[in-house]
Write an enzyme that holds these catalytic residues in place. Structure first.
Site, PDB file in Angstrom:
ATOM      1  N   LEU A 521       0.632  -1.264  -0.010  1.00 30.51           N
ATOM      2  CA  LEU A 521      -0.190   0.076  -0.061  1.00 30.51           C
ATOM      3  C   LEU A 521       0.793   1.368  -0.121  1.00 30.51           C
ATOM      4  O   LEU A 521       0.388   2.132  -0.583  1.00 30.51           O
ATOM      5  CB  LEU A 521      -0.906   0.077   1.347  1.00 30.51           C
ATOM      6  CG  LEU A 521      -1.794  -1.096   1.380  1.00 30.51           C
ATOM      7  CD1 LEU A 521      -2.622  -1.097   2.660  1.00 30.51           C
ATOM      8  CD2 LEU A 521      -3.111  -0.841   0.221  1.00 30.51           C
ATOM      9  N   PHE A 526       8.749   4.758   8.588  1.00 30.64           N
ATOM     10  CA  PHE A 526       8.975   3.735   9.641  1.00 30.64           C
ATOM     11  C   PHE A 526       8.913   2.203   8.939  1.00 30.64           C
ATOM     12  O   PHE A 526       9.116   1.329   9.923  1.00 30.64           O
ATOM     13  CB  PHE A 526       7.824   4.060  10.682  1.00 30.64           C
ATOM     14  CG  PHE A 526       7.944   5.023  11.271  1.00 30.64           C
ATOM     15  CD1 PHE A 526       8.935   5.530  11.943  1.00 30.64           C
ATOM     16  CD2 PHE A 526       6.925   6.132  10.989  1.00 30.64           C
ATOM     17  CE1 PHE A 526       8.928   6.847  12.613  1.00 30.64           C
ATOM     18  CE2 PHE A 526       6.958   7.509  11.765  1.00 30.64           C
ATOM     19  CZ  PHE A 526       8.026   7.786  12.463  1.00 30.64           C
ATOM     20  N   VAL A 529       3.965  -0.636   4.388  1.00 33.02           N
ATOM     21  CA  VAL A 529       2.628  -1.102   4.618  1.00 33.02           C
ATOM     22  C   VAL A 529       2.085  -1.900   3.492  1.00 33.02           C
ATOM     23  O   VAL A 529       2.200  -1.807   2.294  1.00 33.02           O
ATOM     24  CB  VAL A 529       1.733   0.211   4.682  1.00 33.02           C
ATOM     25  CG1 VAL A 529       0.298  -0.355   5.448  1.00 33.02           C
ATOM     26  CG2 VAL A 529       2.406   0.942   5.697  1.00 33.02           C
ATOM     27  N   ASP A 640       4.270  14.175  13.288  1.00 29.63           N
ATOM     28  CA  ASP A 640       4.332  13.794  11.851  1.00 29.63           C
ATOM     29  C   ASP A 640       3.152  13.648  11.181  1.00 29.63           C
ATOM     30  O   ASP A 640       2.734  12.828  10.477  1.00 29.63           O
ATOM     31  CB  ASP A 640       5.144  12.283  11.564  1.00 29.63           C
ATOM     32  CG  ASP A 640       5.611  12.397  10.234  1.00 29.63           C
ATOM     33  OD1 ASP A 640       5.729  13.318   9.508  1.00 29.63           O
ATOM     34  OD2 ASP A 640       5.919  11.503   9.583  1.00 29.63           O
TER      35      ASP A 640
END
Ligand SMILES: *[C@@H]1O[C@H](CO)[C@@H](O)[C@H](O)[C@H]1NC(C)=O
Ligand SMILES: *[C@@H]1O[C@H](CO)[C@@H](O)[C@H](O)[C@H]1NC(C)=O
Ligand SMILES: *[C@@H]1O[C@H](CO)[C@@H](O)[C@H](O)[C@H]1NC(C)=O
Ligand SMILES: *[C@@H]1O[C@H](CO)[C@@H](O)[C@H](O)[C@H]1NC(C)=O
Ligand SMILES: *[C@@H]1O[C@H](CO)[C@@H](O)[C@H](O)[C@H]1NC(C)=O
Length: 834
Positions: A521, A526, A529, A640
């Protein structure tokens, strides 16, 4: 007194003229033995940083001699006669009897420094803000007396807080009585050099807070303390002196540590751009900073509820008080110690216990430290005395352990003595072997049944079938500070109740087609996904965290549990996690309409977002952020917030994602990631982009940018200049000022919208992106302003412009550039970590 001003000024003017001709200083920063200073005259340090003279604080009728910053709105850093005020301004400050003295009109000495054996003394106000008495001609350059040795309530750079053990001089801060009375107040901040030195905040004779001992990098109880390029901290422990000080490497940059009359320690930094003292750090911060909050052998954890728990192998001394959430009675051992047979419990992220009576050997290794402790039957704990470079030195405690607390990150290791039978697993080598053997047995036996149980558990959590009793429910409400918009809650679950489903890696790999590219996705700072489908058919989003989080498994679990407890209609729901070897994976609910940026900034799709949807997205995001800032039990700063972090479900309900990442990755990492992920620059508040200062108001800034983007359908670009045509904020601001607010509305919205709603959103957006953090509204007022037609709103001021250090071209897919871009070290303030 004030109404005599005219005549007195005239009087002084004449006196001044007559003095000037004969006596007044030739050099502005120095007074010789024959010169003197009266009201209206001042000494000014060579570089114009500090000024000394007569003053009267606020509406006080008393007069004092003190030192203040010359070019900053009046901030006093030292007061000579703090407890001996002059009743009016007619005093004289001069050298007398080889000391510095203050005389009243009658010629009586009101205050004096200690006598010295000077032959030809002069006094001088140095650039550091230090007033010194020294020989006019001095080879050694030594000071005979200095104000830095007698601090008032302020510690300036390079000033020592602590002891000269040869002379017995103890330099400590003590508060003013009130803002109008510099007299010695109730609070003091003093270094204790016995044992393993640390600093205590006292109220009269009672300890209020302690910093924890210096562990080579910072105070053990101030995990957020980090040196930055221009501010460094020193702690000196030597034969003849023990002190703490800090140093500023840049000229014209000011920072000070003060103890306020209400008993707070505060560090301020002067921000020239805003002409404000910015609160950089303060203590005590939370319940766990209260001295001995959880008594002997109790551990305080401000993220837990209740905050106190007993160390492993200990139980509350007084169960009843403990149940009523008074932990101050502390804990007692379940099993008595047996000395040589005892073991040590390894605890991580701890604030070391009070160490005034501990024993320190700075050269001993940890292994020998353990030996020393285990052989001495009164030793209750040990630790490294210096955590730098993997740790060195030894400190051992005898007797009860007081004032322990545990941090989510940043504390240090502590080894606590326990009876062997209380240690459970992981104690020492022989127990480990037994544990492994037993563990493997249990693992094999339970493997099959376990995974079935997990699946059930997951379903029950997701369907909300775990119901609370009415009593628990009301208690939860009491615990939450504010409850607005109750309908948005699915209810926080308490610590004990929430069992976060753990998935195994193979399940996740299967659900995502082995993390294949078709299911991908997106990719963020981080990690990646992926979309996944569980065996039950439920669709999920799987976030595989990049491996640089560096966090241990237990800490990671704790953070994840905490995030899972945050539940709100406008937050993406965490369904579970997977921790296997070095894989850390988070499983979230899947959002049909993906992320806001994929629709808003996509020409083909943006017309899907009609005004009603946009307005709902703005309001929902505001409520989600408010919940993070204020309503959840833990204050979470997102750090963020941006369009790609707003996800949309099938009904276009906005859900904030990636909250809590700051906790998993640590502040530094978030910033590093934020800065590396190109484009996020556009959401950074000026104080963060330039100084690395972070607060809830930085999130408010990002929210403001987001609101304007949603209204305009246009992306805010990274660094920009105030008059740049290309800049979204500048453009909106100009149109708004000219009364053409509606001009900025995205044309894909079409013609069906409420002009007053659009203008209200623009105004709120502009209020949120104002330059000064103090001017920006809180999320609570932003929500109010958005939702009420009648709420009165201030007029926004100029938006904050991040003046770029360099124009930064944005290109979101270039990973090469990401790596070569080095991250400046920046300050992390964890003001809001409760
Ligand atoms: C200042 O105070 C002194 C006593 O401290 C008094 O003698 C004198 O008259 C006062 N002067 C003025 C101008 O008020
Ligand atoms: C000077 O100071 C000393 C010591 O404090 C004191 O004994 C002496 O009386 C002082 N002299 C005068 C003239 O005040
Ligand atoms: C003078 O010396 C005494 C004792 O050494 C000390 O307590 C006091 O604070 C000193 N005062 C000043 C103003 O130097
Ligand atoms: C702590 O250890 C580091 C590295 O071993 C050393 O440079 C530093 O001086 C030590 N600090 C103290 C306070 O002993
Ligand atoms: C144990 O350690 C403490 C603190 O160093 C010391 O005072 C005591 O004498 C030691 N006891 C024994 C038996 O060595």
């Amino acid at each position: 007194m004030r109404h005599h001003y005219g005549t007195t000024t005239l009087f002084f003017f004449i006196t001044f003229l007559s003095l000037f001709s004969s006596k007044f200083a030739s050099s502005l920063d120095t007074l010789t033995a024959t010169q003197s200073l009266i009201n209206g005259q001042t000494l000014i340090s060579t570089s114009q940083g500090f000024e000394l003279g007569f003053f009267t604080p606020g509406n006080s009728r008393n007069w004092y001699v003190g030192i203040w910053y010359k070019n900053i709105p009046r901030t006093y850093v030292w007061v000579a006669n703090r407890d001996k005020p002059l009743s009016n301004s007619s005093g004289t400050f001069k050298i007398f009897n080889q000391s510095i003295a203050l005389f009243d009109l009658a010629g009586k000495v009101v205050w004096s420094s200690n006598q010295t054996n000077a032959r030809n003394p002069v006094m001088q106000l140095l650039d550091s803000g230090n007033l010194v008495l020294k020989e006019q001609v001095s080879e050694s350059g030594q000071f005979l007396w200095q104000s830095f040795d007698y601090p008032t309530d302020t510690l300036l750079p390079d000033m020592k807080l602590g002891w000269d053990l040869n002379t017995g001089l103890d330099r400590y801060l003590s508060s003013w009585k009130s803002s109008e009375d510099p007299g010695t107040g109730d609070f003091s901040f003093k270094l204790e050099y016995h044992g393993f030195p640390e600093v205590f905040l006292w109220k009269d004779n009672e300890i209020e807070y302690r910093s924890g001992p210096w562990n080579g990098q910072r105070f053990s109880g101030v995990p957020e303390m980090k040196p930055v390029d221009y501010l460094s901290f020193n702690f000196i422990t030597e034969q003849d002196e023990v002190y703490y000080s800090f140093h500023i490497a840049t000229k014209n940059l000011y920072s000070r540590l003060t103890v306020t009359s209400s008993g707070l320690l505060q560090r301020f930094a002067w921000i020239p751009e805003t002409q404000q003292w910015n609160k950089f750090w303060y203590a005590p911060k939370d319940q766990c900073d209260n001295y001995k909050e959880c008594g002997a052998y109790g551990i305080c954890d401000s993220n837990a509820s209740p905050v106190c728990k007993c160390l492993k192998g200990f139980q509350p001394k007084n169960h009843q008080a403990w149940d009523l959430r008074d932990g101050s009675g502390g804990c007692v051992r379940k099993t008595n110690l047996e000395c040589l047979k005892d073991k040590f419990l390894h605890m991580k992220n701890m604030k070391l216990p009070q160490s005034t009576t501990s024993f320190v050997d700075r050269s001993m290794s940890l292994k020998n430290c353990e030996l020393l402790c285990s052989r001495n039957c009164s030793c209750t704990a040990y630790a490294n005395s210096n955590i730098s470079n993997g740790g060195s030195g030894c400190v051992i405690w005898t007797g009860e352990l007081f004032d322990l607390r545990q941090y989510p990150e940043g504390g240090q290791d502590l080894y606590v003595r326990l009876a062997a039978s209380d240690i459970g697993d992981g104690g020492s080598a022989d127990t480990i072997i037994i544990c492994i053997a037993v563990g493997i047995g249990i693992l094999i036996l339970s493997l099959t049944g376990f995974s079935i149980w997990k699946r059930k558990r997951l379903l029950s959590v997701c369907n909300g079938t775990q119901q609370k009793g009415p009593q628990e429910r009301s208690q939860d409400l009491l615990l939450n500070e504010v409850v607005i918009n109750k309908k948005d809650y699915s209810g926080e679950k308490s610590t004990d109740e929430l069992e976060l489903p753990l998935f195994d890696f193979s399940t996740i790999a299967a659900a995502t087609g082995n993390f294949c590219d078709e299911n991908k996705l997106g990719e963020g700072g981080f990690g990646c996904v992926h979309k996944g489908r569980l065996v039950e058919g439920q669709e999920v989003a799987v976030k595989r965290l990049s491996k640089k989080s560096g966090q241990g498994t237990e800490e990671f679990k704790n953070e994840v549990r905490l995030i899972a407890r945050l539940q709100h209609r406008n937050l993406v729901r965490l369904l579970g996690c997977c921790i296997e070897m070095d894989e850390k994976i988070l499983i979230y609910e899947f959002m049909e309409n993906r992320s806001l940026d994929s629709v808003l900034f996509n020409k083909a799709k943006s017309s899907l977002l009609n005004w009603q949807r946009r307005f709902n997205i703005i309001c929902g995001t505001a409520r989600g952020l408010l919940y993070l800032h204020q309503d959840s039990r833990f204050r979470i700063i997102h750090r963020d917030l941006k369009a790609s972090n707003i996800l949309l479900d099938g009904e276009w309900t906005p859900k904030i994602s990636d909250f809590g990442m700051a906790r998993i990755f640590g502040g530094d990492q978030t910033q590093a990631n934020t800065r590396r992920i190109v484009g996020t620059y556009g959401y950074m508040s000026p104080e963060y982009a330039m100084d690395g200062l972070f607060s809830v108001k930085s999130d408010v800034f990002s929210f403001g940018v987001l609101v304007l983007e949603i209204v305009c359908g246009e992306k805010n670009r990274g660094f920009y200049h105030s008059n740049s045509e290309l800049n979204l904020l500048g453009n909106v601001w100009r149109q708004w000022k000219d009364g053409n607010g509606l001009e900025v509305l995205d044309i894909s919205v079409g013609s069906s919208y409420s002009p007053s709603e659009v203008l209200r959103c623009i105004q709120v957006g502009l209020l949120c992106v104002q330059e000064r953090a103090e001017d920006r509204p809180t999320m609570a007022s932003a929500v109010l302003m958005l939702s009420s037609e009648t709420a009165s709103m201030p007029q926004p001021k100029t938006p904050g412009y991040c003046l770029g250090r360099s124009p930064f071209e944005t290109d979101s897919s270039s990973s090469k550039q990401d790596e070569s871009f080095t991250v400046n070290q920046v300050t992390v303030t964890v003001l809001d970590a409760r």
